[in-house]
Design a protein around this motif. Structure first.
Motif, PDB file in Angstrom:
ATOM      1  N   THR A 118       0.838  -1.196   0.000  1.00 10.60           N
ATOM      2  CA  THR A 118       0.000   0.000   0.000  1.00 10.60           C
ATOM      3  C   THR A 118       0.874   1.247   0.000  1.00 10.60           C
ATOM      4  O   THR A 118       1.753   1.388   0.852  1.00 10.60           O
ATOM      5  CB  THR A 118      -0.889   0.018   1.261  1.00 10.60           C
ATOM      6  OG1 THR A 118      -1.440  -1.287   1.442  1.00 10.60           O
ATOM      7  CG2 THR A 118      -1.995   1.043   1.121  1.00 10.60           C
ATOM      8  N   SER A 119       0.635   2.139  -0.936  1.00 14.62           N
ATOM      9  CA  SER A 119       1.419   3.372  -0.938  1.00 14.62           C
ATOM     10  C   SER A 119       0.619   4.482  -0.252  1.00 14.62           C
ATOM     11  O   SER A 119      -0.607   4.433  -0.160  1.00 14.62           O
ATOM     12  CB  SER A 119       1.778   3.775  -2.357  1.00 14.62           C
ATOM     13  OG  SER A 119       0.659   4.359  -2.972  1.00 14.62           O
ATOM     14  N   PHE A 120       1.374   5.447   0.230  1.00 19.25           N
ATOM     15  CA  PHE A 120       0.787   6.560   0.979  1.00 19.25           C
ATOM     16  C   PHE A 120       1.174   7.851   0.281  1.00 19.25           C
ATOM     17  O   PHE A 120       2.324   8.056  -0.089  1.00 19.25           O
ATOM     18  CB  PHE A 120       1.347   6.529   2.413  1.00 19.25           C
ATOM     19  CG  PHE A 120       0.999   7.729   3.234  1.00 19.25           C
ATOM     20  CD1 PHE A 120      -0.232   7.808   3.892  1.00 19.25           C
ATOM     21  CD2 PHE A 120       1.893   8.786   3.362  1.00 19.25           C
ATOM     22  CE1 PHE A 120      -0.542   8.913   4.663  1.00 19.25           C
ATOM     23  CE2 PHE A 120       1.579   9.899   4.127  1.00 19.25           C
ATOM     24  CZ  PHE A 120       0.356   9.949   4.783  1.00 19.25           C
ATOM     25  N   ASN A 121       0.216   8.739   0.074  1.00 16.91           N
ATOM     26  CA  ASN A 121       0.584  10.003  -0.570  1.00 16.91           C
ATOM     27  C   ASN A 121       0.007  11.220   0.147  1.00 16.91           C
ATOM     28  O   ASN A 121      -0.364  12.200  -0.467  1.00 16.91           O
ATOM     29  CB  ASN A 121       0.185  10.002  -2.037  1.00 16.91           C
ATOM     30  CG  ASN A 121      -1.238   9.499  -2.194  1.00 16.91           C
ATOM     31  OD1 ASN A 121      -2.007   9.550  -1.233  1.00 16.91           O
ATOM     32  ND2 ASN A 121      -1.583   9.020  -3.365  1.00 16.91           N
ATOM     33  N   GLY A 122      -0.024  11.132   1.465  1.00 14.22           N
ATOM     34  CA  GLY A 122      -0.458  12.297   2.251  1.00 14.22           C
ATOM     35  C   GLY A 122       0.722  13.173   2.611  1.00 14.22           C
ATOM     36  O   GLY A 122       1.586  13.444   1.778  1.00 14.22           O
ATOM     37  N   ASN A 123       0.753  13.630   3.877  1.00 10.58           N
ATOM     38  CA  ASN A 123       1.812  14.525   4.346  1.00 10.58           C
ATOM     39  C   ASN A 123       2.818  13.765   5.195  1.00 10.58           C
ATOM     40  O   ASN A 123       2.471  12.813   5.886  1.00 10.58           O
ATOM     41  CB  ASN A 123       1.236  15.614   5.244  1.00 10.58           C
ATOM     42  CG  ASN A 123       0.134  16.376   4.560  1.00 10.58           C
ATOM     43  OD1 ASN A 123       0.250  16.713   3.387  1.00 10.58           O
ATOM     44  ND2 ASN A 123      -0.950  16.618   5.274  1.00 10.58           N
ATOM     45  N   ILE A 124       4.068  14.231   5.147  1.00  8.18           N
ATOM     46  CA  ILE A 124       5.052  13.779   6.131  1.00  8.18           C
ATOM     47  C   ILE A 124       5.594  14.995   6.857  1.00  8.18           C
ATOM     48  O   ILE A 124       5.962  15.997   6.228  1.00  8.18           O
ATOM     49  CB  ILE A 124       6.200  12.997   5.477  1.00  8.18           C
ATOM     50  CG1 ILE A 124       5.662  11.638   5.029  1.00  8.18           C
ATOM     51  CG2 ILE A 124       7.352  12.818   6.476  1.00  8.18           C
ATOM     52  CD1 ILE A 124       6.747  10.678   4.631  1.00  8.18           C
ATOM     53  N   TYR A 125       5.553  14.932   8.189  1.00  7.57           N
ATOM     54  CA  TYR A 125       6.103  15.990   9.014  1.00  7.57           C
ATOM     55  C   TYR A 125       7.308  15.438   9.749  1.00  7.57           C
ATOM     56  O   TYR A 125       7.247  14.324  10.282  1.00  7.57           O
ATOM     57  CB  TYR A 125       5.091  16.444  10.075  1.00  7.57           C
ATOM     58  CG  TYR A 125       4.059  17.432   9.582  1.00  7.57           C
ATOM     59  CD1 TYR A 125       3.124  17.068   8.618  1.00  7.57           C
ATOM     60  CD2 TYR A 125       4.011  18.713  10.115  1.00  7.57           C
ATOM     61  CE1 TYR A 125       2.167  17.969   8.188  1.00  7.57           C
ATOM     62  CE2 TYR A 125       3.055  19.613   9.701  1.00  7.57           C
ATOM     63  CZ  TYR A 125       2.135  19.247   8.727  1.00  7.57           C
ATOM     64  OH  TYR A 125       1.202  20.140   8.316  1.00  7.57           O
ATOM     65  N   GLY A 126       8.409  16.200   9.776  1.00 11.83           N
ATOM     66  CA  GLY A 126       9.488  15.908  10.704  1.00 11.83           C
ATOM     67  C   GLY A 126       9.308  16.829  11.892  1.00 11.83           C
ATOM     68  O   GLY A 126       9.305  18.049  11.731  1.00 11.83           O
ATOM     69  N   THR A 127       9.086  16.265  13.068  1.00 12.25           N
ATOM     70  CA  THR A 127       8.744  17.124  14.215  1.00 12.25           C
ATOM     71  C   THR A 127       9.644  16.855  15.403  1.00 12.25           C
ATOM     72  O   THR A 127      10.275  15.804  15.503  1.00 12.25           O
ATOM     73  CB  THR A 127       7.294  16.888  14.672  1.00 12.25           C
ATOM     74  OG1 THR A 127       7.215  15.586  15.266  1.00 12.25           O
ATOM     75  CG2 THR A 127       6.330  16.961  13.508  1.00 12.25           C
ATOM     76  N   ASP A 128       9.651  17.845  16.323  1.00 12.04           N
ATOM     77  CA  ASP A 128      10.341  17.647  17.587  1.00 12.04           C
ATOM     78  C   ASP A 128       9.348  17.097  18.604  1.00 12.04           C
ATOM     79  O   ASP A 128       8.197  16.803  18.257  1.00 12.04           O
ATOM     80  CB  ASP A 128      11.011  18.940  18.053  1.00 12.04           C
ATOM     81  CG  ASP A 128      10.011  20.078  18.192  1.00 12.04           C
ATOM     82  OD1 ASP A 128       8.791  19.806  18.309  1.00 12.04           O
ATOM     83  OD2 ASP A 128      10.437  21.252  18.159  1.00 12.04           O
ATOM     84  N   ALA A 129       9.812  17.046  19.871  1.00 17.95           N
ATOM     85  CA  ALA A 129       8.968  16.425  20.897  1.00 17.95           C
ATOM     86  C   ALA A 129       7.827  17.333  21.339  1.00 17.95           C
ATOM     87  O   ALA A 129       6.939  16.914  22.057  1.00 17.95           O
ATOM     88  CB  ALA A 129       9.828  16.040  22.105  1.00 17.95           C
ATOM     89  N   HIS A 130       7.860  18.600  20.879  1.00 19.23           N
ATOM     90  CA  HIS A 130       6.845  19.550  21.354  1.00 19.23           C
ATOM     91  C   HIS A 130       5.662  19.672  20.410  1.00 19.23           C
ATOM     92  O   HIS A 130       4.674  20.315  20.737  1.00 19.23           O
ATOM     93  CB  HIS A 130       7.478  20.942  21.518  1.00 19.23           C
ATOM     94  CG  HIS A 130       8.765  20.915  22.259  1.00 19.23           C
ATOM     95  ND1 HIS A 130       8.818  20.818  23.628  1.00 19.23           N
ATOM     96  CD2 HIS A 130      10.054  20.929  21.826  1.00 19.23           C
ATOM     97  CE1 HIS A 130      10.086  20.789  24.011  1.00 19.23           C
ATOM     98  NE2 HIS A 130      10.858  20.847  22.938  1.00 19.23           N
ATOM     99  N   PHE A 131       5.808  19.068  19.233  1.00 20.28           N
ATOM    100  CA  PHE A 131       4.840  19.321  18.159  1.00 20.28           C
ATOM    101  C   PHE A 131       3.401  18.995  18.558  1.00 20.28           C
ATOM    102  O   PHE A 131       2.474  19.756  18.308  1.00 20.28           O
ATOM    103  CB  PHE A 131       5.240  18.529  16.918  1.00 20.28           C
ATOM    104  CG  PHE A 131       4.452  18.917  15.704  1.00 20.28           C
ATOM    105  CD1 PHE A 131       4.822  20.020  14.943  1.00 20.28           C
ATOM    106  CD2 PHE A 131       3.334  18.195  15.309  1.00 20.28           C
ATOM    107  CE1 PHE A 131       4.103  20.387  13.822  1.00 20.28           C
ATOM    108  CE2 PHE A 131       2.603  18.559  14.196  1.00 20.28           C
ATOM    109  CZ  PHE A 131       2.998  19.656  13.443  1.00 20.28           C
TER     110      PHE A 131
END
Ligand SMILES: Nc1ncnc2c1ncn2[C@@H]1O[C@H](COP(=O)(O)OP(=O)(O)OP(=O)(O)O)[C@@H](O)[C@H]1O
Ligand SMILES: [Mg+2]
Lengths: 417, 226
Positions: A118-131
């Motif tokens: 299954t492929s995914f084409n939404g969003n990817i976020y790189g976040t810190d621990a506060h996000f």
């Protein structure tokens, strides 16, 4: 005048059915006007609430080029933009109007993300621990990111409910391994917004995303960003303001700080800029208003037809009451007085129509919202304007009958059978 | 002298040709006079009455009523004169069907700008004068013809006008109530009113102290009519 008005109401009450039928055009016109305005208002309010984040008070500060948000999905890394450090982040939390701050990077409509086939084409976020805290989200299953996940570059991921359902289709997400750009990431948690009513929409892109078919968002530690994307991509900043009113202040103070700290050249086309949510709301509202405002013209035409109906009936009424008018003129009523009598009657008739129209309109709006789920918001000023407007219609269309009545010759009128 | 007409003519154009309805009328009426005008149907009685009552303007001639030069008055001035100085009684009453006797009688005062409480008090007095103080709240359809005409008389006298005009006031009444109405006019005359009455009926004209006849638009003082 009070006497005139009470006489006018008596006259209307004396011909209940006829008066009602006369008012019908006005009632329908005003009711549809109220309903349309309520729908427009409701949609606008919904857009605004969605954008403002239903009280999450989150505002994003993004890197812009010549005023437009810089999208790393398609563009190369700009020169002269330094990284925002943890010290900067901590400092920004002390700025005016700011409650807490999180750094993140973001991709939209990503490719190369799979769970099995299954492929995914939404969003990817790189976040810190506060996000999560800043964006008013919480973990519903599994765990969130801890500081050591970031230090130690743990290849883990958190998914939101939409991503979970699109990728794992009902199977347990936590513990599954997904592939991002060829790298395996372990899903450790599922997150959800604190306010369950509406999706958190922070900007125009998000909004369109939501309106389309968003397949959700995957969060990975920001320290792992360089594993899948490029290390030196500039970050975005998510700020939680202390309250809704200070959102603009917080956005400005953070973007000013960043422009001084991390942009090398103050003449640079690259600038950090806080999203102006109200401006974006207005743009979206304009979009939805454009379609609805055509309906207003239709409603206005039906009011025009209603006004002509009122004029017609008032003319009939003048003819019917020729004798009465003749007598009044004979015993000394001046033309002005007769005119005012008929104008008052027409205005009273259409005002009652207006009030009934408002009542029907409110009922119709509520019905629409409960049956079809359209967002509606009844506007009190619109209701007042509608009643005043219908009164004006009465006066305008009552003018011809009133003048006709006042110009009657009393001799002919008294003889009229 | 309350009114003075001199050389009054009234023409109507009917299908292109001019019809002379009133021809060179001279008429003076004094304070507290009771004048009856008689004449056959179509002779111009009502036309004359409309001129006297300032409802219509003469084609030529001079007319001074209560010091006003009527042909030169504006419509608003005429309305004021009709309202304050003239009282009308019509053959067919012309009461407003939805108003009570009291409200009907008070109507001219409304247009005269009298305050409501005062209006109703004066209307009640007028109804008392015509003997209908026990019918104040009745609407016209709840009253007999004679009673309706008495309400109309109350309406005519409520503003204490200088001149009372009655166009065949008994024309729509049976003889008994007609007699009552005539007695009422005699009473009002006794009390000082000036009255001009149009009638077909010699017996009724006998109530008046002065009778004039109109034939084919010509007014004469003599008793040519039989
Ligand atoms: N508006 C008018 N246009 C043309 N002719 C008119 C008009 N009004 C009245 N007449 C004519 O003037 C003449 C006099 O009418 P008027 O009503 O004064 O008669 P009258 O003496 O009151 O009669 P009656 O006793 O039947 O009431 C009639 O021949 C009538 O046809
Ligand atoms: Mg007549």
């Amino acid at each position: 005048m009070a006497e005139n008005i009470s006489l006018a109401f008596q006259g209307i009450w004396g011909h209940k059915l006829r008066s009602f039928l006369t008012m019908l055009g006005i009632i329908i016109g005003i009711a549809s006007l109220i309903t349309i305005v309520a729908t427009i208002n409701g949609t606008n309010q919904q857009i605004k609430e969605n954008l403002i984040g239903s009280g999450t008070n989150v505002i994003n500060v993004n890197l812009t080029q010549n005023g437009y948000v810089y999208d790393f999905s398609y563009s190369s890394i700009p020169d002269g933009v330094h990284a925002i450090t943890e010290e900067d982040r901590v400092y920004m939390e002390t700025l005016k109007g700011v409650d807490s701050v999180s750094l993140f990077r973001k991709r939209q409509w990503v490719d190369g993300v799979y769970y099995k086939d299954t492929s995914f084409n939404g969003n990817i976020y790189g976040t810190d621990a506060h996000f999560m805290q800043v964006n008013s989200m919480h973990i519903t299953d599994g765990r969130g990111f801890a500081e050591e996940d970031l230090y130690e570059h743990h290849k883990i991921a958190i998914v939101d409910a939409k991503a979970a359902s699109s990728l794992f289709a009902g199977n347990s997400a936590v513990g599954s391994i997904i592939e991002i750009k060829g790298e395996p990431f372990v899903v450790v948690g599922i997150c959800a917004p604190d306010t369950t009513s509406e999706p958190v929409i922070n900007n125009l892109q998000d909004y369109y995303m939501y309106m389309d078919t968003s397949s959700g968002t995957i969060y990975i530690p920001i320290s792992c960003w360089d594993i899948v994307y490029k290390y030196d991509e500039p970050q975005s900043v998510a700020i939680k303001a202390v309250n809704t009113d200070s959102m603009a202040t917080a956005g400005d103070s953070v973007s000013n700080y960043l422009n001084e700290r991390v942009i090398e050249n103050s003449e640079s086309p690259y600038q950090y800029k806080a999203e102006n949510l109200l401006e974006q709301a207005a743009a979206l509202q304009e979009l939805s208003n454009a379609t609805n405002s055509q309906l207003i013209w239709i409603a206005l035409i039906s009011l025009l037809v209603g006004g002509i109906g009122v004029m017609n009936i008032m003319l009939v009424s003048v003819t019917e009451r020729t004798k009465e008018i003749g007598l009044k003129i004979a015993i000394g009523a001046k033309q002005r007085r007769i005119r005012i009598q008929f104008l008052t009657e027409a205005a009273a008739l259409t005002s009652i129509g207006g009030v009934l129209g408002v009542i029907f309109g409110i009922g119709l709006s509520l019905l629409l919202s409960s049956v079809m789920g359209t967002p509606v918001s009844i506007s009190v000023p619109a209701c007042i304007v509608a009643v005043v407007f219908s009164m004006v219609i009465g006066i305008v269309f009552g003018l011809v009958p009133a003048i006709k009545a006042s110009k009657l010759n009393p001799i002919d009128a008294l003889r009229y059978e | 002298m309350i009114l003075e007409m001199h050389d009054i003519c009234k023409d109507y154009t009917m299908g292109g040709s001019i019809v002379h309805i009133l021809k060179n009328i001279d008429l003076t009426v004094d304070e507290n006079e009771y004048l009856a005008i008689m004449g056959p149907s179509g002779s111009g009685k009502t036309t004359l009455m409309n001129l006297i009552g300032c409802l219509d303007v003469p084609t030529s001639g001079s007319y001074v009523f209560n010091g006003h030069d009527i042909p030169s008055c504006s419509p608003n001035e005429l309305a004021d004169i009709r309202n304050k100085d003239l009282g009308f009684v019509f053959q067919t009453f012309h009461l407003l069907p939805k108003l009570s006797a009291l409200e009907n009688a008070a109507l001219p005062l409304l247009y005269g700008g009298v305050r409501k409480a005062e209006r109703l008090e004066m209307a009640f007095e007028a109804l008392k004068t015509v003997g209908l103080e026990d019918r104040v709240d009745f609407r016209p359809d709840q009253l007999s013809g004679g009673q309706c005409q008495r309400v109309a008389i109350a309406r005519a006298i409520v503003g204490k006008p200088k001149l009372l005009l009655a166009d065949e006031p008994t024309g729509a009444l049976d003889s008994a109530s007609g007699k009552q109405v005539m007695e009422l006019f005699a009473q009002l005359h006794e009390a000082g009113s000036t009255i001009i009455m149009i009638t077909h009926d010699q017996k009724i004209a006998d109530h008046a102290e002065n009778v004039k006849y109109i034939y084919d638009g010509v007014l004469t003082g003599g008793a040519l009519y039989e």
